[in-house]
Design a protein around this motif. Sequence first.
Motif, PDB file in Angstrom:
ATOM      1  N   UNK A  98      39.957  35.172  40.887  1.00 27.09           N
ATOM      2  CA  UNK A  98      38.961  35.744  39.980  1.00 27.09           C
ATOM      3  C   UNK A  98      38.794  37.237  40.245  1.00 27.09           C
ATOM      4  N   UNK A  99      38.811  37.643  41.515  1.00 27.31           N
ATOM      5  CA  UNK A  99      38.737  39.069  41.845  1.00 27.31           C
ATOM      6  C   UNK A  99      39.908  39.840  41.260  1.00 27.31           C
ATOM      7  N   UNK A 100      41.086  39.244  41.310  1.00 28.74           N
ATOM      8  CA  UNK A 100      42.266  39.906  40.736  1.00 28.74           C
ATOM      9  C   UNK A 100      42.077  40.116  39.241  1.00 28.74           C
ATOM     10  N   UNK A 102      42.000  43.914  37.646  1.00 28.88           N
ATOM     11  CA  UNK A 102      43.054  44.329  36.714  1.00 28.88           C
ATOM     12  C   UNK A 102      42.579  44.366  35.263  1.00 28.88           C
ATOM     13  N   UNK A 103      41.372  43.915  34.997  1.00 30.89           N
ATOM     14  CA  UNK A 103      40.858  43.930  33.639  1.00 30.89           C
ATOM     15  C   UNK A 103      41.437  42.834  32.775  1.00 30.89           C
ATOM     16  N   UNK A 104      41.962  41.803  33.376  1.00 27.08           N
ATOM     17  CA  UNK A 104      42.540  40.679  32.644  1.00 27.08           C
ATOM     18  C   UNK A 104      41.415  39.881  31.987  1.00 27.08           C
ATOM     19  N   UNK A 105      41.673  39.317  30.834  1.00 30.27           N
ATOM     20  CA  UNK A 105      40.639  38.578  30.123  1.00 30.27           C
ATOM     21  C   UNK A 105      40.794  37.062  30.232  1.00 30.27           C
ATOM     22  N   UNK A 106      41.650  36.590  31.122  1.00 27.57           N
ATOM     23  CA  UNK A 106      41.830  35.141  31.292  1.00 27.57           C
ATOM     24  C   UNK A 106      40.586  34.519  31.922  1.00 27.57           C
ATOM     25  N   UNK A 107      40.290  33.321  31.478  1.00 23.25           N
ATOM     26  CA  UNK A 107      39.161  32.573  32.013  1.00 23.25           C
ATOM     27  C   UNK A 107      39.666  31.530  33.007  1.00 23.25           C
ATOM     28  N   UNK A 108      38.886  31.280  34.019  1.00 21.55           N
ATOM     29  CA  UNK A 108      39.230  30.260  34.993  1.00 21.55           C
ATOM     30  C   UNK A 108      38.631  28.935  34.538  1.00 21.55           C
ATOM     31  N   UNK A 109      39.452  27.892  34.545  1.00 20.54           N
ATOM     32  CA  UNK A 109      39.011  26.588  34.066  1.00 20.54           C
ATOM     33  C   UNK A 109      38.941  25.586  35.208  1.00 20.54           C
ATOM     34  N   UNK A 110      38.258  24.490  34.965  1.00 14.72           N
ATOM     35  CA  UNK A 110      38.159  23.432  35.969  1.00 14.72           C
ATOM     36  C   UNK A 110      39.526  22.795  36.213  1.00 14.72           C
ATOM     37  N   UNK A 149      53.133  43.469  34.340  1.00 19.16           N
ATOM     38  CA  UNK A 149      52.889  44.341  33.200  1.00 19.16           C
ATOM     39  C   UNK A 149      51.533  45.051  33.257  1.00 19.16           C
ATOM     40  N   UNK A 150      50.896  45.042  34.415  1.00 17.63           N
ATOM     41  CA  UNK A 150      49.602  45.700  34.587  1.00 17.63           C
ATOM     42  C   UNK A 150      49.830  47.126  35.072  1.00 17.63           C
ATOM     43  N   UNK A 151      49.102  48.073  34.465  1.00 16.92           N
ATOM     44  CA  UNK A 151      49.170  49.467  34.897  1.00 16.92           C
ATOM     45  C   UNK A 151      48.348  49.612  36.177  1.00 16.92           C
ATOM     46  N   UNK A 152      49.011  49.877  37.285  1.00 18.79           N
ATOM     47  CA  UNK A 152      48.348  49.927  38.586  1.00 18.79           C
ATOM     48  C   UNK A 152      48.084  51.366  39.018  1.00 18.79           C
ATOM     49  N   UNK A 153      46.830  51.642  39.334  1.00 20.59           N
ATOM     50  CA  UNK A 153      46.471  52.936  39.910  1.00 20.59           C
ATOM     51  C   UNK A 153      46.372  52.769  41.416  1.00 20.59           C
TER      52      UNK A 153
END
Length: 128
Positions: A8-10, A14-22, A76-80
Amino acid sequence: MVARGLMRLVTLVTGDDRQLTAVGTIGVVLYFAVPIIPGAVARALGARRTAVALLVLGAGYVALACVVIGVQDLGDVDLTANVVAVLVAIGIGFAVAVLGLALLAWRFASSWATRYAPSRTWTEGPRD
């Protein structure tokens, strides 16, 4: 559960919009637990060297899978520089979680073995 929190921290970093499911959480728990079970069973049966080898292999597999999946997801994430620093800290957290899992399995299996193992006095022959 620690690994799921780190995941979840990742997503937050990274600004990802994925949701964590059960269902995903259950999958992660199984993915982390199944490779560790053979080492725990070996330890519970008293095979210390075999248990160490199996726990190292199981934890190594889980750690390698964490790295491979992480690299794939972050491809594919832009990493600073700041994001990379946080991701390194999270990666260290994953390493600690995997090591803790193996140690916890060892302790649990050792406790189970001492509590439920048959007494050795019955299997030993008479003392001369």
